[in-house]
Design a protein around this motif. Structure first.
Motif, mmCIF file in Angstrom:
data_model
loop_
_atom_site.group_PDB
_atom_site.id
_atom_site.type_symbol
_atom_site.label_atom_id
_atom_site.label_comp_id
_atom_site.label_asym_id
_atom_site.label_seq_id
_atom_site.Cartn_x
_atom_site.Cartn_y
_atom_site.Cartn_z
ATOM 1 N N ARG A 133 0.797 -1.221 0.000
ATOM 2 C CA ARG A 133 0.000 0.000 0.000
ATOM 3 C C ARG A 133 0.832 1.273 0.000
ATOM 4 N NH1 ARG A 133 -5.453 -1.029 3.458
ATOM 5 N NH2 ARG A 133 -5.626 -3.273 3.125
ATOM 6 N N SER A 134 2.160 1.162 0.042
ATOM 7 C CA SER A 134 2.990 2.370 0.055
ATOM 8 C C SER A 134 2.744 3.182 -1.210
ATOM 9 C CB SER A 134 4.474 2.002 0.150
ATOM 10 O OG SER A 134 4.776 1.482 1.412
ATOM 11 N N PRO A 135 2.679 4.519 -1.075
ATOM 12 C CA PRO A 135 2.413 5.366 -2.243
ATOM 13 C C PRO A 135 3.566 5.306 -3.231
ATOM 14 C CG PRO A 135 3.039 6.705 -0.358
ATOM 15 C CD PRO A 135 2.870 5.304 0.151
ATOM 16 N N GLY A 136 3.244 5.312 -4.501
ATOM 17 C CA GLY A 136 4.268 5.299 -5.541
ATOM 18 C C GLY A 136 4.556 6.698 -6.055
ATOM 19 N N ALA A 137 5.672 6.828 -6.746
ATOM 20 C CA ALA A 137 6.050 8.089 -7.399
ATOM 21 C C ALA A 137 6.111 9.260 -6.427
ATOM 22 C CB ALA A 137 5.076 8.404 -8.530
ATOM 23 N N VAL A 138 6.621 9.016 -5.207
ATOM 24 C CA VAL A 138 6.810 10.100 -4.251
ATOM 25 C C VAL A 138 8.237 10.028 -3.724
ATOM 26 C CG1 VAL A 138 4.390 10.158 -3.576
ATOM 27 C CG2 VAL A 138 5.980 8.702 -2.323
ATOM 28 N N GLY A 139 8.675 11.071 -3.051
ATOM 29 C CA GLY A 139 10.027 11.121 -2.519
ATOM 30 C C GLY A 139 10.218 10.155 -1.375
ATOM 31 N N PRO A 140 11.478 9.802 -1.079
ATOM 32 C CA PRO A 140 11.750 8.860 0.010
ATOM 33 C C PRO A 140 11.250 9.333 1.368
ATOM 34 C CG PRO A 140 13.792 9.780 -0.905
ATOM 35 C CD PRO A 140 12.670 10.238 -1.777
ATOM 36 N N GLY A 141 11.285 10.657 1.621
ATOM 37 C CA GLY A 141 10.787 11.168 2.889
ATOM 38 C C GLY A 141 9.304 10.923 3.041
ATOM 39 N N ARG A 142 8.568 11.136 1.972
ATOM 40 C CA ARG A 142 7.121 10.905 2.004
ATOM 41 C C ARG A 142 6.811 9.424 2.241
ATOM 42 N NH1 ARG A 142 2.720 9.939 2.728
ATOM 43 N NH2 ARG A 142 0.815 10.537 1.652
ATOM 44 N N THR A 143 7.552 8.540 1.579
ATOM 45 C CA THR A 143 7.334 7.107 1.763
ATOM 46 C C THR A 143 7.663 6.690 3.192
ATOM 47 O OG1 THR A 143 7.865 6.684 -0.555
ATOM 48 C CG2 THR A 143 7.996 4.815 0.946
ATOM 49 N N ALA A 144 8.759 7.222 3.767
ATOM 50 C CA ALA A 144 9.132 6.880 5.133
ATOM 51 C C ALA A 144 8.073 7.335 6.126
ATOM 52 C CB ALA A 144 10.485 7.497 5.477
ATOM 53 N N ALA A 145 7.536 8.556 5.943
ATOM 54 C CA ALA A 145 6.497 9.062 6.840
ATOM 55 C C ALA A 145 5.251 8.187 6.759
ATOM 56 C CB ALA A 145 6.156 10.508 6.479
ATOM 57 N N PHE A 146 4.898 7.783 5.546
ATOM 58 C CA PHE A 146 3.741 6.911 5.372
ATOM 59 C C PHE A 146 3.950 5.590 6.109
ATOM 60 C CE2 PHE A 146 1.665 3.390 3.233
ATOM 61 C CZ PHE A 146 0.377 3.831 3.034
ATOM 62 N N ARG A 147 5.116 4.999 5.925
ATOM 63 C CA ARG A 147 5.355 3.681 6.505
ATOM 64 C C ARG A 147 5.450 3.723 8.029
ATOM 65 N NH1 ARG A 147 9.321 0.389 2.273
ATOM 66 N NH2 ARG A 147 7.775 0.318 0.572
ATOM 67 N N ARG A 148 6.061 4.775 8.563
ATOM 68 C CA ARG A 148 6.100 4.912 10.017
ATOM 69 C C ARG A 148 4.684 4.998 10.583
ATOM 70 N NH1 ARG A 148 11.178 6.034 11.956
ATOM 71 N NH2 ARG A 148 12.702 6.791 10.432
ATOM 72 N N SER A 149 3.875 5.820 9.955
ATOM 73 C CA SER A 149 2.506 6.013 10.426
ATOM 74 C C SER A 149 1.666 4.765 10.203
ATOM 75 C CB SER A 149 1.886 7.219 9.714
ATOM 76 O OG SER A 149 2.655 8.377 9.961
ATOM 77 N N PHE A 150 1.955 4.057 9.116
ATOM 78 C CA PHE A 150 1.259 2.792 8.853
ATOM 79 C C PHE A 150 1.487 1.829 10.019
ATOM 80 C CE2 PHE A 150 0.535 -1.371 7.179
ATOM 81 C CZ PHE A 150 -0.346 -1.261 6.115
#
Length: 414
Positions: free
Chosen positions: A300-317
């Motif tokens: 479910r991680s968002p695609g086509a975004v910066g690494p910081g955005r992906t890390a924030a998503f995954r931490r919150s996930f």
């Protein structure tokens, strides 16, 4: 001269390792921390040093089960390192190589073997670096006796002084249940088929819940006070990334199972405190649910975004997943307790005094081991990641037969 250097390096490393063991550390703890510090060194090289120490310096036959189990697991995981360590131990004995505190035999220097992992430029770490690292490690509570206290009597007597024996008190009805649970969850983690993994995890959870409640029922006819519970502790080693969030998941699983979690951020090690059965349940559940969470998070991680955005998503996930899993486990625990009490012909509240006494015993032991610990809190969360993690927790299998605990309606996929 080279032989004298090898002996000096061996004495430094083995002596430093003996010292760190006397200060509360155990073999797998040292392997974990050393691997994190020397991240470019293969785990086998570090394991060869720890195994060489185990075979040459410590009276391993007298070790507590928790200690010998760690050595055995290390040897199985790194067979090449184990073979090198055994060769060193045998050669060192032939040439009069002293163990810690022993005296070297005259003339024993010729042909002195090199300590595995030390002395070669390709090893990329030095005896001095290891010694400095191990000397810098803080003193830790002893979860089992250090090698200096081992003896044939101590090996059969159980945990260190001040810690109740793990096998005291009432036993669960079926001692084979933990092994069956481990086997089911190992299969669940290795399969590539989600439905098969869910079915295996569900069956394992059914066994875990019933095993815990049956054990509590055995306690209800005894004096329900904190001194009647055998509380112990073990350390769980975590790896990057998202360490704080992984600890959150471990903590909420522990809380439902009357286990307290103390976290060392610097060392990436969590100490869990509870009854032996509960500690095993928490470790198994944590491993299984982390596998499920990781799979869902990657999908479910968002695609086509910066690494910081992906890390924030995954931490919150991870935080959202942990929060909802804690709620579902609590609901499952209450239902299983009611069902088991009914099967045993007792009222729903019959186990309340026993469970309260168990919680008091765990709290007292946690305070004794870590009198200066303080609570920690998760940082900022990404709302999209948190909601996606909560949604994933709704579909994680934690109940018998794949039946899901009633809860809120799952959110649309984020």
């Amino acid at each position: 001269m080279a032989d004298g250097s090898a002996r000096h390096s061996a004495a430094l490393v083995l002596g430093a390792l003996t010292d760190v063991y006397e200060r509360g550390w155990q073999p797998q703890d040292v392997l974990h921390v050393t691997g994190r510090h020397f991240s470019d060194v293969k785990a086998g090289l570090i394991a060869s040093l720890l195994l060489a120490h185990a075979y040459r310096v410590t009276p391993l036959a007298w070790a507590p089960p928790a200690w010998s189990d760690q050595i055995r697991a290390m040897a199985l995981a790194e067979p090449t390192a184990d073979a090198a360590a055994r060769r060193y131990a045998g050669s060192a004995a032939e040439h009069g190589r002293p163990g810690c505190g022993s005296r070297e035999r005259p003339g024993g220097g010729a042909g002195h073997p090199s300590l595995p992992g030390i002395g070669s430029a390709a090893d990329r770490f030095s005896a001095g670096g290891l010694v400095l690292l191990w000397q810098s490690l803080p003193d830790w509570p002893h979860l089992c006796p250090p090698p200096s206290l081992w003896s044939p009597h101590a090996a059969s007597a159980g945990p260190a002084e001040g810690t109740p024996a793990a096998d005291s008190g009432p036993r669960a009805v079926d001692p084979k249940v933990p092994a069956r649970i481990r086997g089911l969850l190992a299969k669940a983690e290795s399969t590539d088929f989600p439905h098969e993994a869910e079915a295996l995890t569900a069956k394992a959870q059914e066994l875990i819940t019933r095993h815990a409640v049956d054990t509590a029922l055995l306690h209800r006819d005894t004096d329900a006070d904190a001194d009647g519970f055998a509380v112990s502790a073990r350390r769980i080693h975590l790896n990057n990334p998202y360490l704080r969030e992984k600890v959150t998941l471990l903590s909420v699983i522990g809380r439902v199972n009357t286990v307290r979690t103390v976290w060392s951020k610097r060392l990436a090690i969590a100490t869990v405190i509870g009854t032996e059965d509960a500690l095993e349940q928490v470790a198994l559940l944590y491993t299984s649910l982390l596998v499920q969470c990781t799979r869902a998070m990657q999908a479910r991680s968002p695609g086509a975004v910066g690494p910081g955005r992906t890390a924030a998503f995954r931490r919150s996930f991870l935080v959202g997943f942990a929060t909802r899993i804690g709620q579902r486990l609590a609901e499952s625990h209450r239902q299983a307790t009611r069902d088991a009490a009914a099967d045993a012909g007792v009222c729903d509240g019959a186990l309340v005094p026993v469970l309260r006494a168990q919680d008091d015993a765990v709290r007292k032991e946690a305070q004794r081991l870590f009198p200066h610990s303080r609570p920690t809190h998760a940082g900022k969360v990404d709302p999209v990641g948190w909601c996606a993690g909560t949604d994933a927790a709704e579909t994680a299998t934690i109940t018998a037969g794949g039946r899901r605990i009633p809860g809120r309606v799952p959110l649309p996929g984020a």
